[in-house]
Design a protein around this motif. Structure first.
Motif, PDB file in Angstrom:
ATOM      1  N   PRO A 427     -41.457 -13.514  53.302  1.00 56.16           N
ATOM      2  CA  PRO A 427     -41.518 -13.144  51.872  1.00 56.16           C
ATOM      3  C   PRO A 427     -42.941 -13.129  51.314  1.00 56.16           C
ATOM      4  O   PRO A 427     -43.228 -12.395  50.366  1.00 56.16           O
ATOM      5  CB  PRO A 427     -40.654 -14.211  51.191  1.00 56.16           C
ATOM      6  CG  PRO A 427     -40.410 -15.283  52.192  1.00 56.16           C
ATOM      7  CD  PRO A 427     -40.578 -14.676  53.545  1.00 56.16           C
ATOM      8  N   TRP A 428     -43.837 -13.906  51.919  1.00 54.49           N
ATOM      9  CA  TRP A 428     -45.237 -13.889  51.445  1.00 54.49           C
ATOM     10  C   TRP A 428     -45.868 -12.521  51.653  1.00 54.49           C
ATOM     11  O   TRP A 428     -46.688 -12.087  50.857  1.00 54.49           O
ATOM     12  CB  TRP A 428     -46.056 -14.999  52.137  1.00 54.49           C
ATOM     13  CG  TRP A 428     -45.931 -14.962  53.641  1.00 54.49           C
ATOM     14  CD1 TRP A 428     -46.718 -14.248  54.504  1.00 54.49           C
ATOM     15  CD2 TRP A 428     -44.942 -15.600  54.434  1.00 54.49           C
ATOM     16  NE1 TRP A 428     -46.283 -14.409  55.785  1.00 54.49           N
ATOM     17  CE2 TRP A 428     -45.182 -15.237  55.785  1.00 54.49           C
ATOM     18  CE3 TRP A 428     -43.857 -16.445  54.149  1.00 54.49           C
ATOM     19  CZ2 TRP A 428     -44.399 -15.690  56.851  1.00 54.49           C
ATOM     20  CZ3 TRP A 428     -43.093 -16.888  55.211  1.00 54.49           C
ATOM     21  CH2 TRP A 428     -43.348 -16.525  56.542  1.00 54.49           C
ATOM     22  N   ALA A 429     -45.451 -11.803  52.735  1.00 51.22           N
ATOM     23  CA  ALA A 429     -45.973 -10.453  52.960  1.00 51.22           C
ATOM     24  C   ALA A 429     -45.294  -9.487  51.984  1.00 51.22           C
ATOM     25  O   ALA A 429     -45.949  -8.600  51.422  1.00 51.22           O
ATOM     26  CB  ALA A 429     -45.719 -10.023  54.399  1.00 51.22           C
ATOM     27  N   LEU A 430     -43.977  -9.701  51.776  1.00 50.19           N
ATOM     28  CA  LEU A 430     -43.255  -8.831  50.838  1.00 50.19           C
ATOM     29  C   LEU A 430     -43.857  -8.934  49.430  1.00 50.19           C
ATOM     30  O   LEU A 430     -43.813  -7.972  48.664  1.00 50.19           O
ATOM     31  CB  LEU A 430     -41.763  -9.207  50.796  1.00 50.19           C
ATOM     32  CG  LEU A 430     -40.991  -9.007  52.100  1.00 50.19           C
ATOM     33  CD1 LEU A 430     -39.591  -9.632  52.019  1.00 50.19           C
ATOM     34  CD2 LEU A 430     -40.867  -7.504  52.416  1.00 50.19           C
ATOM     35  N   ALA A 431     -44.427 -10.097  49.112  1.00 51.29           N
ATOM     36  CA  ALA A 431     -45.022 -10.296  47.783  1.00 51.29           C
ATOM     37  C   ALA A 431     -46.118  -9.254  47.526  1.00 51.29           C
ATOM     38  O   ALA A 431     -46.388  -8.897  46.379  1.00 51.29           O
ATOM     39  CB  ALA A 431     -45.598 -11.710  47.675  1.00 51.29           C
TER      40      ALA A 431
END
Ligand code: MSP
Length: 506
Positions: A427-431
């Motif tokens: 999710p940190w990349a999706l952010a």
């Protein structure tokens, strides 16, 4: 209060000693089950307390130079404190020196006498004060009790209970109620003991007076185990069998005991009850024993661990978790500091604690501190949610069988699934490139953590409550019925804080 009643008990602890981890273990296991049943909608009555009569306590009081009652008042308090320390949710605390209990024990005695189940005779045999038990000559090992305790020869006029008469009834009772004694190994052991033949049991003593006086013959006091076992009836109102509590809670659903006291609970107790026309408890579960760093706990080795020492060092939830996760419940095992630290740093800090901390801080940072609204769920999301939602029926089966370790394994299986899911979904990349998808992933995780926290409450009540606080779940939405009401998107969350700190070894 509504819900189907569930009555469970711990053994009552002898006040000759201070509490140690063996006592804490029995109590914690029973507490986890009591909490589970309450969260599952049952109307629970959870009893614990202290066993204060008999020769062993009398001797300990003398050794301490005080009268037995003051001695009991003092030591019983230590067990109450152990309960508070271990965060035990008992509904009653019984002491066998209380008037309500003297009354119940005498009433049971009178009932047995009325039914001609007790007679006066002459006893001659071996007695172990440490075990508060009689032994046959053939049972002695090198002149000692099978437990290694010293025995003394006793010859007295005693009252006897017609135990031999109940042999066939007991065997039939075990056959008809295969779940009465658990685990199975204990059931086999009890059945072969009973098949070996039962002799009538001496149920009074005259050589000391610290006990419940035998009605009508006060130079006798009742055998401490007859008095002690009756505590389970006392607490629900016996002899008032019309009382609401008695009608609601007897027969007890579960007596939790250690393997050393199976014979008393699975042979003598159902026989006393049946002889008095009272139904037997539904189940007795006998757990195993802890050694400490590979050695038996004993006074001479001085290796008794007071629960307070562990709780101060590691935290109460951590100790509770360790006790119930480390051993298959029912087996023996070893208590070592290494094993405690491994569980705390592995299962609690790295696996569950880190999962919650990572997810909640991402929501804090990337979603304005509010539970994001999910979009359409992808198969990976559905899989994780289904795993979390499928837990309750599975762990209900495990708690029903007192397989606490397996229930925890199942919960932590979903913790592992969730950690894998975080790594895969990143999710940190999706952010950075897909905030809508990030919202769905973080929602899925928040909902999964909510399930895990609700289900972990019986074992780690404080940490689970703090997680549920951090998920802004109102206190009336934390029971198992609340599992079905998914967390609402938009819920504002407080700033996250770690709930399972790592143990840093110096
Ligand atoms: N007073 C009796 C019980 C009467 S119940 C009607 C008694 N008391 S006890 O204080 O000696 O033990 C209580 C419980 O502590 C038992 O279930 C026993 O198995 C448990 N433990 C004591 N030492 C233990 C370990 N080393 N390990 C695990 N549990 C052990 O018996």
């Amino acid at each position: 209060m509504s819900g189907e009643p569930y009555y469970l008990t711990t053994p009552i602890y002898y006040v000759n000693d201070s509490p140690h981890i063996g006592h804490a273990y029995t109590t914690v296991a029973t507490d986890a089950l009591a909490r589970f049943m309450r969260l599952d909608g049952r109307q629970v009555f959870f009893l614990t307390g202290t066993d204060e009569h008999g020769q062993k306590v009398d001797k300990a009081a003398r050794a301490a130079g005080v009268d037995p009652q003051s001695f009991c008042d003092r030591v019983s308090q230590n067990f109450r404190e152990m309960g508070r320390l271990m965060n035990i949710s008992n509904d009653d605390y019984i002491r066998t020196t209380e008037p309500r209990h003297i009354r119940a024990s005498q009433a049971l005695w009178e009932e047995l006498q009325k039914r001609d189940e007790i007679y006066l005779g002459k006893f001659a045999g071996w007695y172990s004060v440490r075990d508060e038990a009689f032994f046959e000559e053939s049972e002695l090992v090198d002149g000692k009790a099978p437990t290694g305790a010293e025995v003394e020869w006793v010859e007295e006029e005693n009252y006897f209970f017609r135990l031999s008469k109940w042999q066939d009834w007991l065997l039939d009772h075990y056959e008809r109620n295969p779940d009465f004694i658990a685990p199975r190994s204990r059931r086999n052991e009890v059945m072969s003991f009973v098949r070996g033949g039962l002799k009538d049991l001496s149920v009074s003593r005259t050589s000391f007076s610290w006990g419940v006086p035998v009605p009508g013959d006060p130079k006798h006091v009742m055998y401490v185990w007859l008095d002690a076992l009756t505590n389970y009836l006392t607490a629900v109102g016996y002899p008032d069998i019309q009382s609401e509590n008695y009608k609601r809670y007897w027969p007890a659903d579960l007596h939790m005991v250690g393997k050393d006291i199976v014979r008393f609970h699975c042979v003598y107790w159902p026989a006393f009850l049946e002889a008095a026309g009272i139904p037997s408890p539904k189940r007795v579960f006998a757990h195993g024993w802890w050694t400490v760093e590979g050695q038996k706990m004993s006074k001479s080795l001085g290796n008794f661990i007071p629960p307070k020492q562990l709780v101060d060092e590691y935290g109460v939830d951590q100790v509770r978790y360790f006790m119930l996760r480390e051993l298959p419940f029912g087996s023996d095992g070893d208590f070592s500091r290494r094993a405690v630290i491994n569980r705390i740093n592995g299962d609690l800090a790295n696996d569950f604690g880190n999962l919650a901390q990572r997810v909640l801080s991402m929501i804090g940072r990337n979603c304005g501190g509010k539970v994001p609204a999910p979009g359409a769920f992808a198969p990976a999301d559905e899989t994780l949610l289904a795993a979390a939602r499928g837990l309750l029926p599975k762990i209900r089966v495990e708690f029903g069988e007192q397989a606490f370790h397996r229930a925890l394994e199942l919960i932590w299986g979903v913790v592992a699934d969730a950690n894998r899911y975080v790594d895969e979904q990143a999710p940190w990349a999706l952010a950075r490139n897909d905030t809508a998808r990030m919202g769905t992933v973080l929602y899925t995780l928040a909902e999964t953590i909510r399930h895990l926290a609700i289900l972990a409450q019986p074992v780690v009540p404080m940490a689970a409550a703090r997680l549920l606080d951090q998920l802004a779940q109102p206190v009336d939405r934390r029971d198992f019925a609340a599992l079905a009401q998914a967390i609402a998107p938009g819920t504002a969350l407080p700033k996250p804080e770690g709930v399972f700190p790592r143990i840093v070894e110096g």
